[in-house]
Design a protein around this motif. Structure first.
Motif, mmCIF file in Angstrom:
data_model
loop_
_atom_site.group_PDB
_atom_site.id
_atom_site.type_symbol
_atom_site.label_atom_id
_atom_site.label_comp_id
_atom_site.label_asym_id
_atom_site.label_seq_id
_atom_site.Cartn_x
_atom_site.Cartn_y
_atom_site.Cartn_z
ATOM 1 N N ALA A 137 0.856 -1.183 0.000
ATOM 2 C CA ALA A 137 0.000 0.000 0.000
ATOM 3 C C ALA A 137 0.893 1.234 0.000
ATOM 4 O O ALA A 137 1.807 1.322 0.821
ATOM 5 C CB ALA A 137 -0.893 -0.020 1.229
ATOM 6 N N ALA A 138 0.680 2.148 -0.916
ATOM 7 C CA ALA A 138 1.552 3.327 -1.007
ATOM 8 C C ALA A 138 1.503 4.075 0.308
ATOM 9 O O ALA A 138 0.448 4.272 0.885
ATOM 10 C CB ALA A 138 1.093 4.228 -2.141
ATOM 11 N N GLY A 139 2.685 4.451 0.796
ATOM 12 C CA GLY A 139 2.721 5.169 2.067
ATOM 13 C C GLY A 139 3.127 4.261 3.203
ATOM 14 O O GLY A 139 3.647 4.707 4.210
ATOM 15 N N SER A 140 2.931 2.943 3.036
ATOM 16 C CA SER A 140 3.266 2.038 4.136
ATOM 17 C C SER A 140 4.731 1.645 4.102
ATOM 18 O O SER A 140 5.261 1.132 5.064
ATOM 19 C CB SER A 140 2.397 0.785 4.097
ATOM 20 N N VAL A 141 5.393 1.892 2.968
ATOM 21 C CA VAL A 141 6.762 1.406 2.824
ATOM 22 C C VAL A 141 7.710 2.196 3.713
ATOM 23 O O VAL A 141 8.436 1.638 4.525
ATOM 24 C CB VAL A 141 7.215 1.510 1.349
ATOM 25 N N ALA A 142 7.628 3.530 3.596
ATOM 26 C CA ALA A 142 8.524 4.367 4.383
ATOM 27 C C ALA A 142 8.279 4.147 5.874
ATOM 28 O O ALA A 142 9.192 4.146 6.673
ATOM 29 C CB ALA A 142 8.300 5.827 4.030
ATOM 30 N N ALA A 143 7.004 3.904 6.206
ATOM 31 C CA ALA A 143 6.664 3.711 7.607
ATOM 32 C C ALA A 143 7.068 2.318 8.083
ATOM 33 O O ALA A 143 7.035 2.034 9.269
ATOM 34 C CB ALA A 143 5.167 3.910 7.789
ATOM 35 N N GLY A 144 7.438 1.450 7.148
ATOM 36 C CA GLY A 144 7.880 0.108 7.510
ATOM 37 C C GLY A 144 6.735 -0.788 7.962
ATOM 38 O O GLY A 144 6.944 -1.869 8.479
ATOM 39 N N GLY A 145 5.507 -0.368 7.763
ATOM 40 C CA GLY A 145 4.361 -1.145 8.245
ATOM 41 C C GLY A 145 3.765 -2.015 7.168
ATOM 42 O O GLY A 145 4.214 -2.007 6.032
ATOM 43 N N VAL A 146 2.776 -2.800 7.530
ATOM 44 C CA VAL A 146 2.085 -3.610 6.534
ATOM 45 C C VAL A 146 0.649 -3.135 6.352
ATOM 46 O O VAL A 146 -0.019 -3.526 5.425
ATOM 47 C CB VAL A 146 2.066 -5.114 6.891
ATOM 48 N N LYS A 147 0.158 -2.317 7.240
ATOM 49 C CA LYS A 147 -1.231 -1.891 7.070
ATOM 50 C C LYS A 147 -1.298 -0.618 6.230
ATOM 51 O O LYS A 147 -0.312 0.087 6.076
ATOM 52 C CB LYS A 147 -1.914 -1.697 8.416
ATOM 53 N N ALA A 148 -2.482 -0.393 5.667
ATOM 54 C CA ALA A 148 -2.652 0.752 4.784
ATOM 55 C C ALA A 148 -2.491 2.062 5.537
ATOM 56 O O ALA A 148 -3.094 2.270 6.575
ATOM 57 C CB ALA A 148 -4.042 0.705 4.163
ATOM 58 N N GLU A 149 -1.645 2.906 5.037
ATOM 59 C CA GLU A 149 -1.502 4.245 5.601
ATOM 60 C C GLU A 149 -2.520 5.149 4.918
ATOM 61 O O GLU A 149 -3.086 4.811 3.883
ATOM 62 C CB GLU A 149 -0.098 4.772 5.318
ATOM 63 N N ALA A 150 -2.712 6.332 5.472
ATOM 64 C CA ALA A 150 -3.731 7.240 4.954
ATOM 65 C C ALA A 150 -3.547 7.512 3.458
ATOM 66 O O ALA A 150 -4.506 7.587 2.717
ATOM 67 C CB ALA A 150 -3.704 8.532 5.728
ATOM 68 N N GLY A 151 -2.277 7.635 3.014
ATOM 69 C CA GLY A 151 -2.008 8.002 1.624
ATOM 70 C C GLY A 151 -2.416 6.953 0.625
ATOM 71 O O GLY A 151 -2.505 7.232 -0.564
ATOM 72 N N ALA A 152 -2.672 5.728 1.064
ATOM 73 C CA ALA A 152 -2.970 4.648 0.122
ATOM 74 C C ALA A 152 -4.439 4.593 -0.267
ATOM 75 O O ALA A 152 -4.777 3.999 -1.274
ATOM 76 C CB ALA A 152 -2.550 3.318 0.713
ATOM 77 N N VAL A 153 -5.303 5.172 0.540
ATOM 78 C CA VAL A 153 -6.744 5.100 0.271
ATOM 79 C C VAL A 153 -7.310 6.513 0.314
ATOM 80 O O VAL A 153 -7.331 7.149 1.362
ATOM 81 C CB VAL A 153 -7.467 4.210 1.318
ATOM 82 N N LEU A 154 -7.739 6.998 -0.846
ATOM 83 C CA LEU A 154 -8.244 8.373 -0.908
ATOM 84 C C LEU A 154 -9.747 8.364 -1.158
ATOM 85 O O LEU A 154 -10.187 7.960 -2.243
ATOM 86 C CB LEU A 154 -7.585 9.127 -2.059
ATOM 87 N N PRO A 155 -10.544 8.803 -0.174
ATOM 88 C CA PRO A 155 -11.988 8.832 -0.383
ATOM 89 C C PRO A 155 -12.394 9.987 -1.300
ATOM 90 O O PRO A 155 -11.729 11.017 -1.315
ATOM 91 C CB PRO A 155 -12.551 9.050 1.019
ATOM 92 N N TYR A 156 -13.465 9.790 -2.058
ATOM 93 C CA TYR A 156 -14.018 10.900 -2.841
ATOM 94 C C TYR A 156 -15.508 10.659 -3.066
ATOM 95 O O TYR A 156 -15.993 9.544 -2.857
ATOM 96 C CB TYR A 156 -13.277 11.090 -4.168
ATOM 97 N N THR A 157 -16.200 11.702 -3.472
ATOM 98 C CA THR A 157 -17.626 11.563 -3.780
ATOM 99 C C THR A 157 -17.857 12.070 -5.189
ATOM 100 O O THR A 157 -16.998 12.748 -5.768
ATOM 101 C CB THR A 157 -18.489 12.396 -2.806
ATOM 102 N N LEU A 158 -19.013 11.745 -5.748
ATOM 103 C CA LEU A 158 -19.394 12.235 -7.073
ATOM 104 C C LEU A 158 -20.726 12.970 -6.944
ATOM 105 O O LEU A 158 -21.580 12.551 -6.148
ATOM 106 C CB LEU A 158 -19.548 11.060 -8.049
ATOM 107 N N PRO A 159 -20.929 14.041 -7.736
ATOM 108 C CA PRO A 159 -22.168 14.804 -7.618
ATOM 109 C C PRO A 159 -23.396 13.909 -7.843
ATOM 110 O O PRO A 159 -23.407 13.107 -8.771
ATOM 111 C CB PRO A 159 -22.070 15.855 -8.731
ATOM 112 N N GLY A 160 -24.373 14.038 -6.936
ATOM 113 C CA GLY A 160 -25.624 13.288 -7.086
ATOM 114 C C GLY A 160 -25.533 11.841 -6.627
ATOM 115 O O GLY A 160 -26.474 11.071 -6.818
ATOM 116 N N HIS A 161 -24.395 11.449 -6.020
ATOM 117 C CA HIS A 161 -24.249 10.059 -5.544
ATOM 118 C C HIS A 161 -23.947 10.062 -4.049
ATOM 119 O O HIS A 161 -23.070 10.794 -3.605
ATOM 120 C CB HIS A 161 -23.096 9.353 -6.276
#
Ligand code: SAM
Length: 239
Positions: free
Chosen positions: A184-208
């Motif tokens: 997961a991008a962002g987890s490498v520098a941190a040396g971890g295996v779980k997803a860091e914030a930078g790996a999952v970016l939430p977004y919405t779409l108009p009308g959804h």
């Protein structure tokens, strides 16, 4: 939500023309289930361009869109970012024919690879040749990682358009990722295996009301030669 104001008006006009073409051909050949023009603008164009928010397309040269279908996100990215060379990979002939015709009509910096991703990923002409791979609505997260990660160079990124369960999917795919040379991008520098914030970016779409997510995987080491496995196995027996 990504704002299109930063795009030159000429490119926004070309995105509209592309969508008109998709909807025109769709009346005859059933390329996409989204038929209503406003909905198609949101679901195909605005959604496709969300990937640019990740920043991982900056400095990239070659992009592979795996399971591109009618050309999303790949054709939209090729119009928005003509500096990128986009390879649109799909195994369905009528979709490949449509994408090839669109590339010609809009003179895009793109090409079509009408092939199973399992085959392309084992061919040195395409294996580890791309800076970024993208995939929207293609299989489970583990399946799409097996199809797409072999195509990416070490140090490159896989950008995935996923739904509401993206964080759980990423967590459940951690063993598959490590077998395939991804993290997961962002987890490498941190040396971890779980997803860091930078790996999952939430977004919405108009009308959804749905919450959508971009998941970014970094290729941290070469994919072992046995992956992708033979045609059908990534889907039938996910890692
Ligand atoms: N990405 C497009 C979109 O979001 O509109 C199309 C999504 S469609 C649900 C999935 C596409 O992936 C289909 O066009 C299918 O032919 C393609 N596909 C699925 N598995 C594939 C594989 N192993 N190799 C190549 N293409 C594949």
């Amino acid at each position: 939500m990504l704002d299109l104001a930063h795009l030159p008006p000429e490119r926004t006009g070309r995105l509209r023309a592309l969508l008109d073409e998709v909807l025109r051909v769709n009346r005859q050949f059933n390329l996409t289930a989204v038929r209503q023009p406003d909905e198609a603008w949101t679901k195909h164009i605005l959604d496709s361009l969300q990937g640019l928010k990740t920043g991982f397309f900056e400095g990239a040269r070659r992009v592979a869109d795996v399971g591109a279908g009618a050309g999303f996100p790949g054709l939209a990215l090729a119009i928005a970012r003509p500096d990128l060379r986009v390879t649109l990979l799909d195994s369905t002939r009528k979709k490949c024919d449509f994408m090839a015709a669109a590339i010609e009509k809009f003179a895009l910096n793109a090409d079509v690879l009408c092939e199973r991703a399992e085959i392309a990923g084992q061919n040195k002409q395409w294996r580890e040749q791309f800076d970024v791979a993208t995939a929207r609505a293609v299989g489970s997260l583990g399946e799409v990682c097996e199809l797409a990660l072999p195509l990416i160079k070490v140090g490159g990124h896989l950008v995935l358009w996923r739904g509401a369960q993206a964080r759980e999917e990423l967590y459940q795919s951690r063993s598959a990722l490590s077998k395939l040379g991804g993290a997961a991008a962002g987890s490498v520098a941190a040396g971890g295996v779980k997803a860091e914030a930078g790996a999952v970016l939430p977004y919405t779409l108009p009308g959804h009301n749905t919450s959508y997510h971009l998941v970014v995987i970094e290729k941290v080491k070469p994919t072992p030669p046995g992956y992708p496995r033979r045609v059908g196995l990534p889907k039938q027996r996910p890692l």
